[in-house]
Design an enzyme around this catalytic site. Structure first.
Site, PDB file in Angstrom:
ATOM      1  N   LEU A 173     -40.926  -5.756 -20.973  1.00  0.00           N
ATOM      2  CA  LEU A 173     -40.816  -4.661 -19.997  1.00  0.00           C
ATOM      3  C   LEU A 173     -39.571  -3.825 -20.287  1.00  0.00           C
ATOM      4  O   LEU A 173     -39.632  -2.645 -20.589  1.00  0.00           O
ATOM      5  CB  LEU A 173     -40.759  -5.234 -18.579  1.00  0.00           C
ATOM      6  CG  LEU A 173     -40.273  -4.274 -17.491  1.00  0.00           C
ATOM      7  CD1 LEU A 173     -41.265  -3.139 -17.289  1.00  0.00           C
ATOM      8  CD2 LEU A 173     -40.003  -5.011 -16.188  1.00  0.00           C
ATOM      9  N   ASP A 174     -38.432  -4.468 -20.159  1.00  0.00           N
ATOM     10  CA  ASP A 174     -37.133  -3.824 -20.336  1.00  0.00           C
ATOM     11  C   ASP A 174     -36.244  -4.814 -21.080  1.00  0.00           C
ATOM     12  O   ASP A 174     -35.566  -5.620 -20.444  1.00  0.00           O
ATOM     13  CB  ASP A 174     -36.551  -3.476 -18.965  1.00  0.00           C
ATOM     14  CG  ASP A 174     -35.131  -2.915 -19.026  1.00  0.00           C
ATOM     15  OD1 ASP A 174     -34.657  -2.613 -20.129  1.00  0.00           O
ATOM     16  OD2 ASP A 174     -34.509  -2.806 -17.954  1.00  0.00           O
ATOM     17  N   PRO A 175     -36.332  -4.850 -22.412  1.00  0.00           N
ATOM     18  CA  PRO A 175     -36.867  -3.826 -23.301  1.00  0.00           C
ATOM     19  C   PRO A 175     -38.355  -4.000 -23.607  1.00  0.00           C
ATOM     20  O   PRO A 175     -38.841  -5.105 -23.676  1.00  0.00           O
ATOM     21  CB  PRO A 175     -36.046  -4.028 -24.573  1.00  0.00           C
ATOM     22  CG  PRO A 175     -35.791  -5.519 -24.596  1.00  0.00           C
ATOM     23  CD  PRO A 175     -35.613  -5.917 -23.154  1.00  0.00           C
ATOM     24  N   ASP A 214     -40.320   0.258 -21.373  1.00  0.00           N
ATOM     25  CA  ASP A 214     -39.357   1.354 -21.229  1.00  0.00           C
ATOM     26  C   ASP A 214     -39.227   2.140 -22.531  1.00  0.00           C
ATOM     27  O   ASP A 214     -39.219   3.371 -22.537  1.00  0.00           O
ATOM     28  CB  ASP A 214     -37.994   0.836 -20.762  1.00  0.00           C
ATOM     29  CG  ASP A 214     -37.392  -0.225 -21.672  1.00  0.00           C
ATOM     30  OD1 ASP A 214     -38.108  -0.784 -22.531  1.00  0.00           O
ATOM     31  OD2 ASP A 214     -36.188  -0.517 -21.518  1.00  0.00           O
ATOM     32  N   ARG A 246     -28.840   4.094 -19.148  1.00  0.00           N
ATOM     33  CA  ARG A 246     -29.866   3.100 -18.821  1.00  0.00           C
ATOM     34  C   ARG A 246     -29.262   2.179 -17.762  1.00  0.00           C
ATOM     35  O   ARG A 246     -28.129   1.707 -17.903  1.00  0.00           O
ATOM     36  CB  ARG A 246     -30.254   2.290 -20.057  1.00  0.00           C
ATOM     37  CG  ARG A 246     -31.198   3.028 -20.995  1.00  0.00           C
ATOM     38  CD  ARG A 246     -31.294   2.366 -22.350  1.00  0.00           C
ATOM     39  NE  ARG A 246     -31.601   0.946 -22.270  1.00  0.00           N
ATOM     40  CZ  ARG A 246     -32.829   0.425 -22.287  1.00  0.00           C
ATOM     41  NH1 ARG A 246     -33.879   1.207 -22.343  1.00  0.00           N
ATOM     42  NH2 ARG A 246     -33.010  -0.880 -22.241  1.00  0.00           N
TER      43      ARG A 246
END
Length: 451
Positions: free
Chosen positions: A127-129, A132, A245
């Site tokens: 997801l994050d990373p 994104d 971020r």
């Protein structure tokens, strides 16, 4: 049917399930879940027909090499500190690797060896990373192809309880280690703002949080992650004047954490009296009295001292003090579970109070905001937003948005749809576009808007 494929998945944490589910959609795949403790692997494997379980100690080099050699690809969902060992074993066996972790320097040091072995080690596909990256690059590349420029890039992501399950002073629940969550709140932050690098010391991070508008239904705030400065290069936006971020939380979270710091609860020094070897026992009011060097351990006296230490406006201070009562740290009837430090002892208490209960949902919120200068000189703002909710008594939103893209990336490598080699993150269209397109089939995507 395609040729049989054998997949080794190291780890059985909460994101592993959705990853396994994706890979089980193809009949030719045989997935083996491997953990040091066989019972954990068996517990997850039993939920999926045909999935195998195996005991593998990743610190045992020969055992790890043997397990990887018997498979066509390896997914590493274990702590990132072990990834380099996994990659070394995979290089020896010439087998590709997939992780959801950030590329670390020890992993990057193996880039040429991976290329020489003809394998990919694909990372940052969660997801994050992960997601994104996909939607940031989709927009950035589209703008560049149209002759435009990115003036500002802001990206905030958060894993939170759904609104109906967020009613506690932090507006938060723990799906992983409370210690990891709290320590991350004391990291230094660095980012680009209006053409200059801004640095925020860890002790001021929570004070830097500000409202982030994502959707009218949510009172979000955001604060910057560790180091966003290298994303000018990673995303190929040298023209950007602002690059941030950050992390999303509900309103009130930063102030409450800041108060815990001011009180002294996030102290990581070992305290002899809090060690398991110490025979002393404490109720929470006694421990808080000790922390505050107070002569009194009554709830009212402790709250007065705490109030004097908190820097917040009156209405917010009142909410924080109510939260302190809720935590039970001024109670004379709740026994302390000693964990060696004030931080770890507090974490044990937080984890007692703030776990997801059966039937509760989590939520993932992700938003990119792009300030764009078009080729004709006009300016506009575009957003790319995702809101995902967990399934009550089923998979969490966080598990799905990390595990599903990981499984998809693994399948694409097996199918030959991703053929790059080396230690990589999904920074090129050849990698991120096929993953993003497959995610649409699971209804995981960002909604793009022009404001």
């Amino acid at each position: 049917m395609s040729a049989p494929k054998r997949i080794l998945l190291l780890g059985s944490g909460f994101v592993a399930g959705p990853c396994v589910e994706v890979l089980c959609r193809r009949q030719e795949n045989t997935v083996t879940i491997a953990c040091r403790g066989l019972e954990k692997a068996q517990s997850l494997a039993s939920k999926y027909p045909g999935v195998l379980a195996e005991s593998v100690d990743v610190s045992n080099e020969s055992q790890l090499e043997d397990a990887i050699s018997r498979n066509d690809i390896v997914i590493s969902l274990i702590p990132y500190t072990h990834h380099a060992s996994v990659i070394k074993a995979a290089i020896k066996a010439r087998k590709p690797v997939v992780t959801t972790s950030y590329v670390s320097q020890p992993m990057l040091d193996l880039d040429q060896q991976c290329k020489d072995a003809g394998i990919i080690c694909l990372n940052e596909v969660g997801l994050d990373p992960g997601i994104d990256h996909f939607y940031a690059l989709k927009m950035i590349n589209s703008v560049h192809e149209e002759g435009g420029q990115i003036k500002s890039f802001l990206s905030y992501c958060g894993g939170l309880p759904a609104p109906e399950d967020s009613d506690n002073p932090l507006g938060y629940k723990f799906s992983w280690s409370a210690r990891g969550v709290l320590l991350a709140l004391m990291n230094n932050a660095k980012f680009w703002e209006n053409g200059s690098i801004v640095e925020i010391p860890g002790k001021e991070l929570m004070a830097s949080a500000k409202p982030i508008y994502v959707n009218p239904a949510f009172a979000f705030v955001g604060y910057p992650n560790r180091d966003s400065t290298n994303y000018k290069e990673r995303y190929n936006i040298p023209e950007a004047q602002t690059v941030v971020r950050g992390t999303l939380r509900y309103q009130g979270f930063p102030e409450f954490v800041k108060a815990l710091v001011e009180i002294g609860f996030l102290n990581t020094d070992n305290q002899e009296f809090l060690s398991s070897a110490s025979s002393e026992t404490y109720t929470w009011n006694q421990l808080t009295s000790k922390l505050l060097n107070s002569n009194s351990s009554t709830s009212d006296d402790l709250l007065r001292i705490i109030e004097s230490k908190i820097t917040a406006e009156p209405a917010l201070k009142k909410r924080i003090l109510n939260g302190i009562r809720w935590l039970g740290v001024v109670s004379d009837s709740i026994q302390v579970k000693k964990q060696g430090t004030y931080l770890d002892t507090l974490c044990a208490r937080l984890e007692e109070l703030m776990q997801y209960e059966p039937g509760e949902r989590d939520m993932v919120a992700l938003q990119h905001t792009f300030e764009i200068i078009n080729s004709d000189g006009s300016e506009e703002t575009r957003t790319s937003t995702m809101l995902e909710f967990g399934i009550p008594n089923g998979e969490s939103a966080m598990a799905r948005t990390v595990g599903i893209p990981c499984g998809i990336a693994t399948q694409l490598i097996l199918d030959g749809a991703i053929q790059d080699t080396g230690v990589l993150a999904p920074m090129t269209k050849s990698i991120y576009e096929p993953i993003m397109n497959e995610l649409l089939k699971d209804d995981i995507y960002c909604v793009e808007k022009v404001l």
